[in-house]
Design a protein around this motif. Structure first.
Motif, PDB file in Angstrom:
ATOM      1  N   ASN A  68      10.200  -2.417   4.971  1.00  0.00           N
ATOM      2  CA  ASN A  68      11.210  -1.544   4.395  1.00  0.00           C
ATOM      3  C   ASN A  68      10.975  -1.265   2.915  1.00  0.00           C
ATOM      4  OD1 ASN A  68      13.462   0.050   4.524  1.00  0.00           O
ATOM      5  ND2 ASN A  68      14.916  -1.632   4.739  1.00  0.00           N
ATOM      6  N   CYS A  69      10.481  -0.064   2.624  1.00  0.00           N
ATOM      7  CA  CYS A  69      10.254   0.358   1.237  1.00  0.00           C
ATOM      8  C   CYS A  69      11.565   0.810   0.605  1.00  0.00           C
ATOM      9  CB  CYS A  69       9.278   1.533   1.195  1.00  0.00           C
ATOM     10  SG  CYS A  69       7.616   1.096   1.673  1.00  0.00           S
ATOM     11  N   LEU A  70      11.704   0.575  -0.685  1.00  0.00           N
ATOM     12  CA  LEU A  70      12.850   1.062  -1.442  1.00  0.00           C
ATOM     13  C   LEU A  70      12.439   2.190  -2.373  1.00  0.00           C
ATOM     14  CD1 LEU A  70      14.491  -2.393  -2.257  1.00  0.00           C
ATOM     15  CD2 LEU A  70      15.044  -0.820  -0.388  1.00  0.00           C
ATOM     16  N   THR A  71      11.256   2.077  -2.968  1.00  0.00           N
ATOM     17  CA  THR A  71      10.674   3.149  -3.773  1.00  0.00           C
ATOM     18  C   THR A  71       9.171   3.194  -3.494  1.00  0.00           C
ATOM     19  OG1 THR A  71      10.284   1.760  -5.705  1.00  0.00           O
ATOM     20  CG2 THR A  71      12.377   2.939  -5.650  1.00  0.00           C
ATOM     21  N   CYS A  72       8.605   4.375  -3.680  1.00  0.00           N
ATOM     22  CA  CYS A  72       7.179   4.570  -3.402  1.00  0.00           C
ATOM     23  C   CYS A  72       6.372   4.631  -4.691  1.00  0.00           C
ATOM     24  CB  CYS A  72       6.968   5.877  -2.641  1.00  0.00           C
ATOM     25  SG  CYS A  72       7.817   5.941  -1.057  1.00  0.00           S
ATOM     26  N   GLN A  73       5.063   4.455  -4.545  1.00  0.00           N
ATOM     27  CA  GLN A  73       4.157   4.683  -5.662  1.00  0.00           C
ATOM     28  C   GLN A  73       4.198   6.167  -6.011  1.00  0.00           C
ATOM     29  OE1 GLN A  73       0.213   3.126  -4.968  1.00  0.00           O
ATOM     30  NE2 GLN A  73       1.026   1.376  -3.861  1.00  0.00           N
ATOM     31  N   SER A  74       3.806   6.503  -7.202  1.00  0.00           N
ATOM     32  CA  SER A  74       3.788   7.887  -7.664  1.00  0.00           C
ATOM     33  C   SER A  74       2.961   8.754  -6.709  1.00  0.00           C
ATOM     34  CB  SER A  74       3.199   7.944  -9.073  1.00  0.00           C
ATOM     35  OG  SER A  74       3.173   9.272  -9.532  1.00  0.00           O
ATOM     36  N   GLY A  75       3.505   9.922  -6.356  1.00  0.00           N
ATOM     37  CA  GLY A  75       2.802  10.854  -5.483  1.00  0.00           C
ATOM     38  C   GLY A  75       3.086  10.659  -4.008  1.00  0.00           C
ATOM     39  N   PHE A  76       3.965   9.705  -3.650  1.00  0.00           N
ATOM     40  CA  PHE A  76       4.308   9.462  -2.257  1.00  0.00           C
ATOM     41  C   PHE A  76       5.798   9.691  -2.046  1.00  0.00           C
ATOM     42  CE2 PHE A  76       0.389   7.259  -2.961  1.00  0.00           C
ATOM     43  CZ  PHE A  76      -0.329   7.497  -1.804  1.00  0.00           C
ATOM     44  N   TYR A  77       6.188   9.924  -0.793  1.00  0.00           N
ATOM     45  CA  TYR A  77       7.564  10.248  -0.448  1.00  0.00           C
ATOM     46  C   TYR A  77       8.156   9.189   0.460  1.00  0.00           C
ATOM     47  CZ  TYR A  77       5.974  14.774  -2.106  1.00  0.00           C
ATOM     48  OH  TYR A  77       5.445  15.780  -2.867  1.00  0.00           O
ATOM     49  N   LEU A  78       9.415   8.841   0.203  1.00  0.00           N
ATOM     50  CA  LEU A  78      10.128   7.848   0.993  1.00  0.00           C
ATOM     51  C   LEU A  78      10.816   8.545   2.161  1.00  0.00           C
ATOM     52  CD1 LEU A  78      10.890   4.801   0.938  1.00  0.00           C
ATOM     53  CD2 LEU A  78      12.951   5.466  -0.299  1.00  0.00           C
ATOM     54  N   ILE A  79      10.482   8.128   3.377  1.00  0.00           N
ATOM     55  CA  ILE A  79      11.074   8.731   4.574  1.00  0.00           C
ATOM     56  C   ILE A  79      11.433   7.632   5.579  1.00  0.00           C
ATOM     57  CG2 ILE A  79       9.801  10.901   4.321  1.00  0.00           C
ATOM     58  CD1 ILE A  79       8.024   9.886   6.689  1.00  0.00           C
ATOM     59  N   PRO A  80      12.373   7.926   6.504  1.00  0.00           N
ATOM     60  CA  PRO A  80      12.646   6.963   7.579  1.00  0.00           C
ATOM     61  C   PRO A  80      11.416   6.808   8.460  1.00  0.00           C
ATOM     62  CG  PRO A  80      14.358   8.642   7.457  1.00  0.00           C
ATOM     63  CD  PRO A  80      13.244   9.079   6.561  1.00  0.00           C
ATOM     64  N   TYR A  81      11.148   5.596   8.897  1.00  0.00           N
ATOM     65  CA  TYR A  81      10.016   5.340   9.790  1.00  0.00           C
ATOM     66  C   TYR A  81      10.175   6.138  11.080  1.00  0.00           C
ATOM     67  CZ  TYR A  81       6.530   2.840  12.505  1.00  0.00           C
ATOM     68  OH  TYR A  81       5.453   2.525  13.266  1.00  0.00           O
ATOM     69  N   SER A  82      11.399   6.227  11.571  1.00  0.00           N
ATOM     70  CA  SER A  82      11.685   7.011  12.768  1.00  0.00           C
ATOM     71  C   SER A  82      12.776   8.007  12.435  1.00  0.00           C
ATOM     72  CB  SER A  82      12.137   6.103  13.912  1.00  0.00           C
ATOM     73  OG  SER A  82      12.612   6.883  14.993  1.00  0.00           O
ATOM     74  N   LEU A  83      12.485   9.275  12.570  1.00  0.00           N
ATOM     75  CA  LEU A  83      13.470  10.312  12.272  1.00  0.00           C
ATOM     76  C   LEU A  83      14.555  10.357  13.336  1.00  0.00           C
ATOM     77  CD1 LEU A  83      11.067  13.129  11.035  1.00  0.00           C
ATOM     78  CD2 LEU A  83      12.447  11.581   9.658  1.00  0.00           C
ATOM     79  N   THR A  84      14.349   9.722  14.474  1.00  0.00           N
ATOM     80  CA  THR A  84      15.319   9.761  15.566  1.00  0.00           C
ATOM     81  C   THR A  84      16.140   8.487  15.698  1.00  0.00           C
ATOM     82  OG1 THR A  84      13.657   8.992  17.133  1.00  0.00           O
ATOM     83  CG2 THR A  84      13.910  11.381  16.887  1.00  0.00           C
ATOM     84  N   THR A  85      15.799   7.462  14.929  1.00  0.00           N
ATOM     85  CA  THR A  85      16.514   6.186  15.019  1.00  0.00           C
ATOM     86  C   THR A  85      17.410   5.996  13.799  1.00  0.00           C
ATOM     87  OG1 THR A  85      14.642   5.223  16.186  1.00  0.00           O
ATOM     88  CG2 THR A  85      16.248   3.694  15.252  1.00  0.00           C
ATOM     89  N   PRO A  86      18.743   5.902  14.014  1.00  0.00           N
ATOM     90  CA  PRO A  86      19.642   5.649  12.873  1.00  0.00           C
ATOM     91  C   PRO A  86      19.305   4.323  12.206  1.00  0.00           C
ATOM     92  CG  PRO A  86      20.877   6.218  14.864  1.00  0.00           C
ATOM     93  CD  PRO A  86      19.443   6.004  15.276  1.00  0.00           C
ATOM     94  N   ASN A  87      19.500   4.262  10.903  1.00  0.00           N
ATOM     95  CA  ASN A  87      19.238   3.050  10.109  1.00  0.00           C
ATOM     96  C   ASN A  87      17.810   2.547  10.254  1.00  0.00           C
ATOM     97  OD1 ASN A  87      21.948   2.992   9.221  1.00  0.00           O
ATOM     98  ND2 ASN A  87      22.539   1.984  11.117  1.00  0.00           N
ATOM     99  N   SER A  88      16.886   3.456  10.435  1.00  0.00           N
ATOM    100  CA  SER A  88      15.484   3.109  10.547  1.00  0.00           C
ATOM    101  C   SER A  88      14.970   2.554   9.225  1.00  0.00           C
ATOM    102  CB  SER A  88      14.681   4.351  10.935  1.00  0.00           C
ATOM    103  OG  SER A  88      13.311   4.081  10.977  1.00  0.00           O
ATOM    104  N   THR A  89      13.930   1.726   9.288  1.00  0.00           N
ATOM    105  CA  THR A  89      13.299   1.257   8.057  1.00  0.00           C
ATOM    106  C   THR A  89      12.670   2.443   7.334  1.00  0.00           C
ATOM    107  OG1 THR A  89      11.268   0.746   9.234  1.00  0.00           O
ATOM    108  CG2 THR A  89      12.845  -1.044   8.976  1.00  0.00           C
TER     109      THR A  89
END
Length: 92
Positions: A63-84
């Motif tokens: 479970n990432c909270l912030t990304c390195q510069s140049g990367f985007y934070l997204i849910p691991y699964s777009l279809t699963t609520p509360n996904s990592t």
């Protein structure tokens, strides 16, 4: 004799600690008050562990909270609520 905050070591120089006192975290043979960016704390063993790829700050191995510069934070699964959360090169 071990360095400060170190209870078990294989030498007296910095970077030779094997186990830290409770409340400090072991990273690369050194005892720290907290884990730095790119690592998260495992409180049960008092060690710092690497975050997953492209994570700057993470809560645990998945479970990432912030990304390195140049990367985007997204849910691991777009279809699963509360996904990592994970970091990716492209924005979805």
């Amino acid at each position: 004799m071990c360095t400060a905050n170190c209870t078990n070591c294989f030498g007296s120089n910095a970077g030779q600690c094997i186990k830290c006192i409770n409340g400090t975290y072991l990273l690369n043979g050194v005892c720290l008050n907290s884990c730095p960016d790119f690592y998260y704390a495992i409180n049960s063993t008092w060690v710092c562990q690497s975050c997953s790829s492209y994570c700057r700050i993470c809560a645990d191995s998945l479970n990432c909270l912030t990304c390195q510069s140049g990367f985007y934070l997204i849910p691991y699964s777009l279809t699963t609520p509360n996904s990592t959360l994970m970091c990716t090169h492209t924005c979805p």
